[in-house]
Design an enzyme around this catalytic site. Sequence first.
Site, PDB file in Angstrom:
ATOM      1  CE1 TYR A  28      -4.049  -2.591   5.446  1.00  0.00           C
ATOM      2  CE2 TYR A  28      -3.578  -0.237   5.455  1.00  0.00           C
ATOM      3  CZ  TYR A  28      -3.811  -1.409   4.765  1.00  0.00           C
ATOM      4  OH  TYR A  28      -3.786  -1.396   3.403  1.00  0.00           O
ATOM      5  CB  SER A  30      -0.875  -0.006   1.256  1.00  0.00           C
ATOM      6  OG  SER A  30      -1.470   1.253   1.464  1.00  0.00           O
ATOM      7  CE  LYS A  34      -1.565  -4.472   3.303  1.00  0.00           C
ATOM      8  NZ  LYS A  34      -1.825  -5.828   2.772  1.00  0.00           N
TER       9      LYS A  34
HETATM   10  C1  UD1 Z   1      -7.240   4.246   3.750  1.00  0.00           C
HETATM   11  C2  UD1 Z   1      -6.029   4.009   4.566  1.00  0.00           C
HETATM   12  C3  UD1 Z   1      -4.989   3.298   3.753  1.00  0.00           C
HETATM   13  C4  UD1 Z   1      -5.555   1.985   3.274  1.00  0.00           C
HETATM   14  C5  UD1 Z   1      -6.838   2.224   2.507  1.00  0.00           C
HETATM   15  C6  UD1 Z   1      -7.502   0.903   2.182  1.00  0.00           C
HETATM   16  C7  UD1 Z   1      -5.977   5.827   6.219  1.00  0.00           C
HETATM   17  C8  UD1 Z   1      -5.241   7.021   6.686  1.00  0.00           C
HETATM   18  N1  UD1 Z   1      -5.515   5.253   5.111  1.00  0.00           N
HETATM   19  O1  UD1 Z   1      -6.882   5.129   2.677  1.00  0.00           O
HETATM   20  O2  UD1 Z   1      -3.848   3.065   4.523  1.00  0.00           O
HETATM   21  O3  UD1 Z   1      -4.617   1.338   2.469  1.00  0.00           O
HETATM   22  O4  UD1 Z   1      -7.736   3.012   3.271  1.00  0.00           O
HETATM   23  O5  UD1 Z   1      -8.523   0.557   3.019  1.00  0.00           O
HETATM   24  O6  UD1 Z   1      -6.935   5.422   6.814  1.00  0.00           O
HETATM   25  N2  UD1 Z   1     -13.266  10.462   3.476  1.00  0.00           N
HETATM   26  C9  UD1 Z   1     -14.305  11.278   3.850  1.00  0.00           C
HETATM   27  N3  UD1 Z   1     -15.437  10.711   4.364  1.00  0.00           N
HETATM   28  C10 UD1 Z   1     -15.564   9.352   4.513  1.00  0.00           C
HETATM   29  C11 UD1 Z   1     -14.505   8.519   4.108  1.00  0.00           C
HETATM   30  C12 UD1 Z   1     -13.364   9.114   3.607  1.00  0.00           C
HETATM   31  O7  UD1 Z   1     -14.214  12.513   3.754  1.00  0.00           O
HETATM   32  O8  UD1 Z   1     -16.621   8.909   4.993  1.00  0.00           O
HETATM   33  C13 UD1 Z   1     -12.055  11.069   2.909  1.00  0.00           C
HETATM   34  C14 UD1 Z   1     -10.819  10.820   3.735  1.00  0.00           C
HETATM   35  O9  UD1 Z   1     -10.635  11.812   4.684  1.00  0.00           O
HETATM   36  C15 UD1 Z   1      -9.732  10.816   2.667  1.00  0.00           C
HETATM   37  C16 UD1 Z   1     -10.440  10.322   1.404  1.00  0.00           C
HETATM   38  O10 UD1 Z   1     -11.832  10.466   1.653  1.00  0.00           O
HETATM   39  O11 UD1 Z   1      -9.315  12.127   2.441  1.00  0.00           O
HETATM   40  C17 UD1 Z   1     -10.143   8.871   1.083  1.00  0.00           C
HETATM   41  O12 UD1 Z   1     -10.406   8.097   2.246  1.00  0.00           O
HETATM   42  P1  UD1 Z   1     -10.429   6.496   2.213  1.00  0.00           P
HETATM   43  O13 UD1 Z   1     -11.278   6.038   1.101  1.00  0.00           O
HETATM   44  O14 UD1 Z   1     -10.777   6.031   3.589  1.00  0.00           O
HETATM   45  O15 UD1 Z   1      -8.941   6.109   1.847  1.00  0.00           O
HETATM   46  P2  UD1 Z   1      -7.561   6.518   2.552  1.00  0.00           P
HETATM   47  O16 UD1 Z   1      -7.776   7.091   3.884  1.00  0.00           O
HETATM   48  O17 UD1 Z   1      -6.794   7.318   1.576  1.00  0.00           O
END
Ligand code: UD1
Length: 342
Positions: A150, A125, A154
Amino acid sequence: MKILVTGGTGYIGSHTVVELQNKGFEVVIVDNLSNSSAEIVDHIEEITGVRPVLEVFDLVDREKTADFFKRHHDIAGLIHFAAFKAVGESVEKPLKYYRNNLVALMNILESMRENKIKNIVFSSSCTVYGQPDELPVSENAPIKKAESPYGNTKQISEEIMQDTIKTADIHGIALRYFNPIGAHPSALIGELPIGVPNNLVPFITQTAIGLRDQLSVFGNDYPTPDGTPIRDYIHVVDLAKAHVVAIDRMVNQKMKKDFEVFNLGTGNGYSVLEVIKAFEKVSGLKLNYKIVGRREGDVIQVWADPGYSNKELGWKAELGLEEMVDSAWKWEQAYRGKTVKP
Ligand code: UD1
C-alpha cells in the site's frame, strides 16, 4: 467550474465533495463503490443542497475511463482519491493493490493528456516518510523504503506523476495526509469501514457503541512519554478544505513548480492513550481497552511540519483533537441510529 472527484463517495472524498460544492464548484464523482455506497450522494445533497453527478465504473478499465474523459473533456481539474488503503490486506494481496492503485492512475493520466486536462491533485500519505529521522517531518525529508505494498503504491504514484508531468502539459499536487479522523458536523457523512476497522478511531467508536468488545492498544513499550505511538491526527473537514485550496491554486495558476508536494497535518502529535482520553472526555464513557503486543509495521512517532502548507497554501488545520473524536462519535451514533449515554 467542473471538478472530477474519483473515489468521491469514500471517506475523504465525500467530505471534499461537500467543501467543493460549498465553494460553488460543480462536481462529478467517479467511484466503483467497492468500499462505499451510492447513498452517500443523497447525504451530500442533504448537506449542500446540490446533488453531485455520480458515474459508477472502475478506473482500472482503460476503455471506460477513456470514454468518460471524452464526455467530460471540459473538467478543469480532478482530485484522485480512488484507491485501496488497507495496509494489512496489501501485504496479503500485493498485486490487487498494485493493479488497482497504479493502473487507475496511469489510465487517468493518459486520458488527461488525450483531452488536454491540466490539473490533478493526488491523495498521498505520510507513510512515504516511514519513521522519519527528524521530527516534525517536512516535505524535504527523505522517502524511506515502503513498509507495505500500500505504502509503495503511494510512493510509485508520486513518481509516475512526476515523470508524466515532465513530458506532458499536466500539473500535479500530491497531498501527504497524516492521520485523518472525525466526521462532518452534520453527522451525515463519516468514516465507514467495511468489516473490522483497522484504524484507531473507528475501532474506538465501534467499541463504544457495542459493536466490538474491546479495543486492543498495540503496545505501550515504545520510547514515547506514555509508551504508546504518536500520530498527527487531523480533522477530515480540515483535510477536505485543503483540497479545495489545492484546486484553486492550480486553476488560478499559482503553482511554483509543475509538481508540488504538501504535508496535511496539524503539527501536533498525540499518543494512542491521549486519543482514548479525549474520547472518554467528550463521550463521558469509559472505554473498554487492553494493552496488547505491538502491531507489525507501526512507526513509533510521526507528526507534520505543516509550515510550508500553511504558508504556501494559506491553509491551516483549525479543529482540535476533541472536536475530531466528538464528531466521529456523533457520526457513529447517528449512523447506527443509537445514542449511548454515560
Ligand atoms: C495507517 C497506515 C498508513 C495509512 C493509514 C490510512 C500503518 C503502519 N500505517 O496509519 O500508512 O495511510 O493507516 O489507512 O498501518 N492502534 C491501536 N489499536 C487499534 C488500531 C490502531 O492501538 O485497534 C494504534 C496504532 O498502533 C497506531 C495508532 O493507533 O499507533 C494509529 O493507527 P491507525 O489508525 O491504524 O493509523 P496508522 O497506523 O498511523
